[in-house]
Design an enzyme around this catalytic site. Structure first.
Site, PDB file in Angstrom:
ATOM      1  CD  GLU A 149      35.380 -27.871  13.055  1.00 58.42           C
ATOM      2  OE1 GLU A 149      34.892 -28.056  14.479  1.00 58.42           O
ATOM      3  OE2 GLU A 149      35.657 -29.057  12.358  1.00 58.42           O
TER       4      GLU A 149
ATOM      5  CG  HIS B 142      31.143 -27.793  13.782  1.00 56.43           C
ATOM      6  ND1 HIS B 142      31.206 -29.078  12.813  1.00 56.43           N
ATOM      7  CD2 HIS B 142      30.438 -27.310  12.108  1.00 56.43           C
ATOM      8  CE1 HIS B 142      31.385 -29.111  11.885  1.00 56.43           C
ATOM      9  NE2 HIS B 142      30.393 -28.758  11.013  1.00 56.43           N
TER      10      HIS B 142
ATOM     11  CG  ASN C 259      32.130 -29.635  16.365  1.00 54.48           C
ATOM     12  OD1 ASN C 259      31.596 -29.483  15.805  1.00 54.48           O
ATOM     13  ND2 ASN C 259      33.821 -30.925  15.874  1.00 54.48           N
TER      14      ASN C 259
ATOM     15  CG  ASP D 161      30.200 -23.210   5.604  1.00 55.35           C
ATOM     16  OD1 ASP D 161      28.924 -23.497   5.173  1.00 55.35           O
ATOM     17  OD2 ASP D 161      29.730 -23.744   6.997  1.00 55.35           O
TER      18      ASP D 161
END
Ligand code: GLP
Length: 241
Positions: free
Chosen positions: A143, A138, A136, A67
């Site tokens: 996400e 990810h 979370n 990313d």
């Protein structure tokens, strides 16, 4: 999923380092999928040391990072290109044009994500993908809510992710709101995946990963469906299991 329980961060980095070296040594033209964040820093240090003591060469290695933030130049200290160069690539014998990080300042981001996918395909497949995990769940910057069928795409970052990453920026306002990330399906096409987790802050996340259901609301849960995943986790990260 194969779980390797280690004592601490250093042992996690050491084990991951051994796994990467073994892939690099046993593959003719190794393709590695790499991640940023605090978690893999020790792995990169170990790989640099191994290179410096002539235990491994990266001459024939190609890399694809997961990313990149949208809007940051490669020479911006907060960009993932900068992170990879300064923490790893500048210290080993890899050919720079074989290192790929999505271009966060591409004029046409939609074109950039398609090209990134193409480039991965042209190189065969990723032999080993290194992953960290967000609080979370990810992976990359996928996400919660991201389709399991997603390919490389542009994402709006969750507020929780921007807050978690704000520690690297001078203020939360400077944390980009968008990023380019390899998609879930892109990640799942890797031949082998190694997920690194360290520290008590991630304990709840790891517990959900290992015991929770497979759902798009917790992106890493898809890893249960991959045939060759190894999780290297330290005692603190496994403390809620
Ligand atoms: C970041 C990255 C992820 C990384 C995760 C965890 O947002 N995009 O690739 O795995 O967050 O980061 P850390 O290792 O610093 O906890």
């Amino acid at each position: 999923m194969n779980i390797i329980r280690v004592k601490d961060y250093d042992e996690m980095s050491q084990k991951a380092c051994e796994m990467i070296i073994s892939v690099v040594r046993s593959t003719e033209k190794p393709v590695l999928g790499l991640a940023t964040g605090s978690t893999p820093e020790g792995l990169y240090k170990c790989l640099i040391e191994q290179y410096q003591s002539n235990k491994v060469s990266f001459d024939n290695v190609t890399t694809f990072n997961l990313d990149e933030y949208v809007g940051l130049e490669g020479n911006d200290p907060n960009s993932y290109r900068y992170f990879m160069d300064s923490n790893f690539f500048d210290h080993i014998n890899i050919q720079k044009n074989n290192t790929h990080v999505p271009n966060g300042i591409a004029k046409d981001l939609e074109e950039e994500v398609l090209q990134y996918e193409e480039l991965i395909k042209e190189n065969g497949a990723i032999d080993m993908q290194v992953l960290g995990i967000g609080l979370n769940g990810h992976i990359g910057f996928n996400e919660p809510g991201t389709a399991f069928s997603s390919r490389t795409h542009v994402v709006e970052l969750d507020e929780s992710t921007r807050n978690a990453n704000a520690r690297f920026f001078s203020s939360i306002d400077e944390v980009p709101t968008q990023a380019i990330t390899a998609g879930i399906e892109t990640i799942m096409e890797s031949k082998k995946i190694v997920l690194l987790v360290s520290g008590e802050a991630k304990a709840e996340t790891v517990a959900r990963l290992l015991n929770g259901e497979i759902t798009e609301n917790f992106p890493a849960s898809i890893l249960h469906k991959h045939p060759d995943v190894t999780i290297i986790a330290d005692e603190a990260a496994l403390s809620q299991i």
